[in-house]
Design a protein around this motif. Structure first.
Motif, PDB file in Angstrom:
ATOM      1  N   GLY A 120      25.201  94.910  53.075  1.00  0.00           N
ATOM      2  CA  GLY A 120      25.753  96.049  53.663  1.00  0.00           C
ATOM      3  C   GLY A 120      24.981  96.593  54.403  1.00  0.00           C
ATOM      4  N   ASN A 121      25.606  97.768  55.175  1.00  0.00           N
ATOM      5  CA  ASN A 121      24.685  98.465  56.180  1.00  0.00           C
ATOM      6  C   ASN A 121      23.734  99.623  55.701  1.00  0.00           C
ATOM      7  OD1 ASN A 121      26.119  97.462  58.550  1.00  0.00           O
ATOM      8  ND2 ASN A 121      27.876  98.661  58.040  1.00  0.00           N
ATOM      9  N   ASN A 122      23.810  99.938  54.381  1.00  0.00           N
ATOM     10  CA  ASN A 122      22.866 100.843  53.594  1.00  0.00           C
ATOM     11  C   ASN A 122      21.757 100.072  53.188  1.00  0.00           C
ATOM     12  OD1 ASN A 122      25.964 102.253  53.343  1.00  0.00           O
ATOM     13  ND2 ASN A 122      24.493 103.512  53.969  1.00  0.00           N
ATOM     14  N   GLN A 123      21.463  99.084  53.217  1.00  0.00           N
ATOM     15  CA  GLN A 123      20.299  98.322  52.820  1.00  0.00           C
ATOM     16  C   GLN A 123      19.677  97.355  54.060  1.00  0.00           C
ATOM     17  OE1 GLN A 123      21.426  96.296  49.036  1.00  0.00           O
ATOM     18  NE2 GLN A 123      21.046  98.135  48.062  1.00  0.00           N
ATOM     19  N   ILE A 124      18.439  97.110  53.915  1.00  0.00           N
ATOM     20  CA  ILE A 124      17.695  96.279  55.139  1.00  0.00           C
ATOM     21  C   ILE A 124      16.469  95.856  54.542  1.00  0.00           C
ATOM     22  CG2 ILE A 124      16.292  98.113  56.147  1.00  0.00           C
ATOM     23  CD1 ILE A 124      16.834  96.725  58.771  1.00  0.00           C
ATOM     24  N   ASN A 125      16.371  94.619  54.919  1.00  0.00           N
ATOM     25  CA  ASN A 125      15.086  93.810  54.182  1.00  0.00           C
ATOM     26  C   ASN A 125      13.841  94.511  55.038  1.00  0.00           C
ATOM     27  OD1 ASN A 125      16.297  92.448  52.043  1.00  0.00           O
ATOM     28  ND2 ASN A 125      16.960  90.685  53.648  1.00  0.00           N
ATOM     29  N   VAL A 126      12.642  94.327  54.264  1.00  0.00           N
ATOM     30  CA  VAL A 126      11.529  94.699  54.909  1.00  0.00           C
ATOM     31  C   VAL A 126      10.909  93.978  56.044  1.00  0.00           C
ATOM     32  CG1 VAL A 126      10.701  96.167  53.112  1.00  0.00           C
ATOM     33  CG2 VAL A 126      10.026  93.916  53.475  1.00  0.00           C
ATOM     34  N   ASP A 127      11.612  92.576  56.101  1.00  0.00           N
ATOM     35  CA  ASP A 127      10.949  91.754  57.125  1.00  0.00           C
ATOM     36  C   ASP A 127      12.094  91.208  58.169  1.00  0.00           C
ATOM     37  OD1 ASP A 127      12.756  90.429  55.200  1.00  0.00           O
ATOM     38  OD2 ASP A 127      11.364  88.567  54.933  1.00  0.00           O
ATOM     39  N   ASP A 128      13.131  92.119  58.039  1.00  0.00           N
ATOM     40  CA  ASP A 128      14.244  92.164  59.031  1.00  0.00           C
ATOM     41  C   ASP A 128      13.719  92.609  60.376  1.00  0.00           C
ATOM     42  OD1 ASP A 128      16.320  90.859  57.564  1.00  0.00           O
ATOM     43  OD2 ASP A 128      17.210  93.076  57.071  1.00  0.00           O
ATOM     44  N   SER A 129      14.280  92.379  61.543  1.00  0.00           N
ATOM     45  CA  SER A 129      13.904  92.560  62.872  1.00  0.00           C
ATOM     46  C   SER A 129      14.396  94.055  63.248  1.00  0.00           C
ATOM     47  CB  SER A 129      14.567  91.727  63.826  1.00  0.00           C
ATOM     48  OG  SER A 129      15.910  91.842  63.770  1.00  0.00           O
ATOM     49  N   ILE A 130      13.794  94.431  64.303  1.00  0.00           N
ATOM     50  CA  ILE A 130      14.170  95.976  65.099  1.00  0.00           C
ATOM     51  C   ILE A 130      15.684  95.879  65.441  1.00  0.00           C
ATOM     52  CG2 ILE A 130      14.027  97.249  67.122  1.00  0.00           C
ATOM     53  CD1 ILE A 130      11.018  96.711  66.682  1.00  0.00           C
ATOM     54  N   GLY A 131      16.066  94.630  65.975  1.00  0.00           N
ATOM     55  CA  GLY A 131      17.444  94.432  66.246  1.00  0.00           C
ATOM     56  C   GLY A 131      18.425  94.562  65.085  1.00  0.00           C
ATOM     57  N   THR A 132      18.104  94.178  63.866  1.00  0.00           N
ATOM     58  CA  THR A 132      18.943  94.076  62.947  1.00  0.00           C
ATOM     59  C   THR A 132      19.268  95.635  62.451  1.00  0.00           C
ATOM     60  OG1 THR A 132      18.362  92.102  62.052  1.00  0.00           O
ATOM     61  CG2 THR A 132      19.092  93.707  60.291  1.00  0.00           C
ATOM     62  N   LEU A 133      17.818  96.650  62.502  1.00  0.00           N
ATOM     63  CA  LEU A 133      17.902  97.836  62.189  1.00  0.00           C
ATOM     64  C   LEU A 133      18.945  98.835  63.005  1.00  0.00           C
ATOM     65  CD1 LEU A 133      16.811 100.400  60.653  1.00  0.00           C
ATOM     66  CD2 LEU A 133      14.930 100.425  62.196  1.00  0.00           C
ATOM     67  N   LEU A 134      18.830  98.371  64.230  1.00  0.00           N
ATOM     68  CA  LEU A 134      19.400  99.138  65.320  1.00  0.00           C
ATOM     69  C   LEU A 134      20.881  99.001  65.114  1.00  0.00           C
ATOM     70  CD1 LEU A 134      17.207  98.753  68.579  1.00  0.00           C
ATOM     71  CD2 LEU A 134      17.256 100.659  66.817  1.00  0.00           C
ATOM     72  N   GLY A 135      21.343  97.607  64.727  1.00  0.00           N
ATOM     73  CA  GLY A 135      22.810  97.275  64.528  1.00  0.00           C
ATOM     74  C   GLY A 135      23.329  98.109  63.256  1.00  0.00           C
ATOM     75  N   LYS A 136      22.357  98.258  62.222  1.00  0.00           N
ATOM     76  CA  LYS A 136      22.728  98.992  60.922  1.00  0.00           C
ATOM     77  C   LYS A 136      23.009 100.626  61.440  1.00  0.00           C
ATOM     78  CE  LYS A 136      20.936  95.783  57.555  1.00  0.00           C
ATOM     79  NZ  LYS A 136      22.341  95.485  56.921  1.00  0.00           N
ATOM     80  N   ILE A 137      22.055 101.063  62.227  1.00  0.00           N
ATOM     81  CA  ILE A 137      22.149 102.515  62.788  1.00  0.00           C
ATOM     82  C   ILE A 137      23.478 102.593  63.589  1.00  0.00           C
ATOM     83  CG2 ILE A 137      21.130 104.114  64.100  1.00  0.00           C
ATOM     84  CD1 ILE A 137      18.542 103.203  63.394  1.00  0.00           C
ATOM     85  N   ASP A 138      23.775 101.649  64.362  1.00  0.00           N
ATOM     86  CA  ASP A 138      24.973 101.653  65.122  1.00  0.00           C
ATOM     87  C   ASP A 138      26.352 101.592  64.346  1.00  0.00           C
ATOM     88  OD1 ASP A 138      23.836 101.881  67.616  1.00  0.00           O
ATOM     89  OD2 ASP A 138      24.015  99.964  68.035  1.00  0.00           O
ATOM     90  N   ALA A 139      26.201 100.945  63.369  1.00  0.00           N
ATOM     91  CA  ALA A 139      27.254 100.838  62.322  1.00  0.00           C
ATOM     92  C   ALA A 139      27.744 102.462  61.726  1.00  0.00           C
ATOM     93  CB  ALA A 139      26.972  99.564  61.323  1.00  0.00           C
ATOM     94  N   LEU A 140      26.565 102.669  61.045  1.00  0.00           N
ATOM     95  CA  LEU A 140      26.575 103.805  60.384  1.00  0.00           C
ATOM     96  C   LEU A 140      27.091 105.058  61.483  1.00  0.00           C
ATOM     97  CD1 LEU A 140      23.709 104.096  57.999  1.00  0.00           C
ATOM     98  CD2 LEU A 140      25.870 103.290  57.467  1.00  0.00           C
ATOM     99  N   GLN A 141      26.560 105.029  62.499  1.00  0.00           N
ATOM    100  CA  GLN A 141      26.983 106.070  63.674  1.00  0.00           C
ATOM    101  C   GLN A 141      28.320 105.843  63.977  1.00  0.00           C
ATOM    102  OE1 GLN A 141      25.443 108.815  64.205  1.00  0.00           O
ATOM    103  NE2 GLN A 141      26.373 109.436  66.307  1.00  0.00           N
ATOM    104  N   GLY A 142      28.942 104.865  64.197  1.00  0.00           N
ATOM    105  CA  GLY A 142      30.169 104.519  64.675  1.00  0.00           C
ATOM    106  C   GLY A 142      29.992 104.357  66.213  1.00  0.00           C
TER     107      GLY A 142
END
Length: 604
Positions: free
Chosen positions: A276-298
């Motif tokens: 889901g958008n409320n969890q992220i693995n420590v070895d994920d990329s910056i791009g993945t993090l930004l996508g989750k921030i976008d998803a939560l922000q709308g």
């Protein structure tokens, strides 16, 4: 006539020189009398009617010659109501015939004087040292013009000057082209503008009727950051959020349990197995993090599209304002951010209501700059502090379709709470060209039915004049008020009177106002030297002088007195000459007497 004619002529000479001596004596006696006009003596010969071959020198007679048109020296005085006339003219005065209960009853006879040592008596009349009462024409306090043309005895009583409600405010100022509001951020375009979307629902402070503006995206960029690779290069979307030295990972790792909070929603770092958008693995990329921030922000503007040269740009989008922070400040700094990152959307809000309510007061103060204050007065003379603030609502720097536009507000209630109105928009858009001039020019606006702190001010007009409000660069980023002045005042009591440079009596009131009370009447005559002298340095009209004329006199000098026009040295010279002439006439009488005695001795 012979010897006896010589005797009578000599007696006439004695009489003439005695008359001259009397005038000289009077002039010397009045050498210190205020505005005294000396009297010169003219000698006239009296010739009997005889044939041309039998003409005689004749006798002598005298008459006075006035010097009313000769001005004495004007000297300064310490009394504000003393005055002198520099040039032609006389003060119009009257003298009481009697007094009734201490109040003068005037005889109705106009007299004229140059004696200007006038002072207020207990009844409010201006009376000079000789007891003459000054005349003039009262001034209409509304128009400032004389109310009539006929002189009357002036009287000034300690009446209250009625209060005047503020009807006009003269205002001139320069607005900083970039206002340094509390919330401005030079790195964020438009952050210096008022943001309607940050106000309570239904309370858009823009001018009444302004259409609701669509929300616009806002962004915040982080600092440029490099990875741990060898050699180190700028972070990219593929850079991992944790990793060993020498790898394409951020300079300081996130670890399991760290969090990033997006508008109150939490993204938790997991060792593995994030969903889901409320969890992220420590070895994920910056791009993945930004996508989750976008998803939560709308947001509809993906952050990944703005990663360039190691700098991450976060967007608010149009759905919500953005607020992002992290529990791991070191790793958060490795992404280029510190503390809480915020981005407030532009636009938004409903149609303009033109008011700021108590709940939004702090927001409004952070998005506007002070525009000065002035003490105004209601109809009863009660003082009201009227404060102004300017808020920039649009900026030409935002590109096509935008112009530098400001709104002016005045404070309605400094203690407003909840939905009570705190500030009122004057509901006018002030737009400026690139040259800093108002376009179109707005010469004035009316504050219709203004009420400030519960006090009704009516509808005062703010007058800007031509080019009175400008928008030039200002390093301080504030409003430079060049003029803010109003026309109202409280009631006041007359405290003193003085003489103005324009020949008017000026009243000084306890409220600080100086008001023209009367215009001093100054008369001139075609036959100035044919006026009749009366006691106290005054004159009366005669047929030879003509009637008094008003409007072409000299100027009145306040706090001054005209001295006597007697020249002591000149009078002493006349005294010597008169004495010699008198003595010579006595010699004629003595000689004539001797000759008569000789004639009588012939008969013995």
């Amino acid at each position: 006539m012979g010897i006896f004619g010589a005797l009578t002529t000599a007696v006439g000479g004695l009489r003439a020189n005695s008359y001259a001596l009397e005038n000289v004596s009077g002039n010397i006696a009045n050498s210190q009398t205020t505005a005294f006009k000396r009297v010169d003596t003219s000698f006239l010969d009296l010739i009997p009617q005889t044939s041309a071959t039998a003409q005689l020198a004749g006798g002598v007679t005298t008459q006075s010659r006035s010097t009313n048109s000769v001005q004495g020296d004007v000297q300064t005085a310490s009394v504000a109501t003393f005055m002198a006339i520099n040039g032609n003219g006389f003060f119009a005065v009257q003298k009481p015939g009697n007094f009734t209960d201490g109040t003068p009853v005037f005889d109705g006879v106009d007299r004229y004087t140059r004696r200007g040592d006038f002072q207020l008596d207990k009844s409010g009349y201006l009376v000079n040292g000789a007891g003459y009462y000054l005349q003039g024409v009262p001034i209409d306090p509304t128009t400032g013009n004389p109310s009539g043309s006929s002189p009357q005895v002036l009287r000034f009583q300690n009446d209250f000057l009625p209060a005047q409600q503020t009807t006009r405010i003269d205002y001139r100022a320069n607005l900083a082209s970039y206002p340094l509001t509390t919330k401005h951020d030079v790195s964020v375009p438009g952050s210096e503008l008022i943001a309607p979307g940050s106000y309570s629902a239904g309370h858009n402070p823009l001018a009444l009727g302004t259409p609701a503006a669509p929300y616009t995206d806002a962004s915040r960029s982080g600092t440029t950051q490099n990875n741990k690779a060898t050699p180190s290069v700028a972070n990219t979307a593929a850079t991992l959020l944790s990793g060993a030295a020498g790898t394409d990972s951020i300079s300081s790792n996130f670890i399991a349990g760290d969090t990033i909070t997006v508008n109150g929603q939490t993204i938790t770092f997991m060792a593995s197995g994030a969903v889901g958008n409320n969890q992220i693995n420590v070895d994920d990329s910056i791009g993945t993090l930004l996508g989750k921030i976008d998803a939560l922000q709308g947001t509809s503007a993906p952050n990944t599209a703005t990663i360039a040269s190691g700098s991450i740009t976060l967007h608010s989008g149009t759905a919500f304002n953005l607020s992002v922070s992290s529990s791991n400040s070191t790793a958060w700094a490795a992404l280029g951010f510190t503390g809480t990152v915020t981005a407030t959307r532009g636009g938004g809000g409903g149609p303009g209501t033109g008011q700021v309510v108590g709940n939004d007061n702090s927001t409004f103060l952070a998005e506007s700059i002070a525009g000065g204050a002035v003490t105004t007065y209601d109809i009863s003379g009660a003082p009201v502090n009227l404060q102004f603030r300017w808020a920039k609502v649009d900026s030409a720097s935002l590109g096509a379709g935008h112009t530098d536009t400001w709104n002016l507000f005045y404070q309605v209630n400094p203690n407003a709470t909840g939905t009570q109105v705190a500030w009122q928009n004057v509901n006018t858009n002030f737009t400026f060209s690139a040259s800093g001039q108002m376009t179109p020019a707005i010469p004035s606006i009316e504050l219709t039915n203004a009420v400030v702190n519960g006090v009704a001010l009516g509808s005062p007009v703010i007058n800007f004049g031509t080019g009175g409000v400008t928008q030039f660069a200002d390093a301080n980023g504030n409003v430079q008020v060049n003029q803010i002045q109003q026309d109202g005042f409280p009631a006041g009591q007359l405290q003193s009177v003085g003489v103005g440079t324009n020949g008017r009596i000026v009243g000084n009131y306890s409220n600080g106002r100086n008001l023209d009370l009367a215009e001093i009447s100054v008369a001139t005559f075609n036959g100035t030297n044919f006026l009749k002298r009366v006691n106290g340095g005054a004159f009366e009209v005669t047929d030879a002088s003509g009637q008094a004329l008003f409007g072409k006199a000299g100027t009145i000098v306040g706090s001054s007195l005209e001295g006597s026009n007697t020249d002591i040295a000149d009078e002493f010279t006349k005294l010597i000459v008169t004495q010699q002439a008198y003595s010579a006439n006595t010699k004629v009488i003595t000689t004539s007497n001797t000759m008569v005695q000789d004639l009588l001795n012939v008969l013995r």
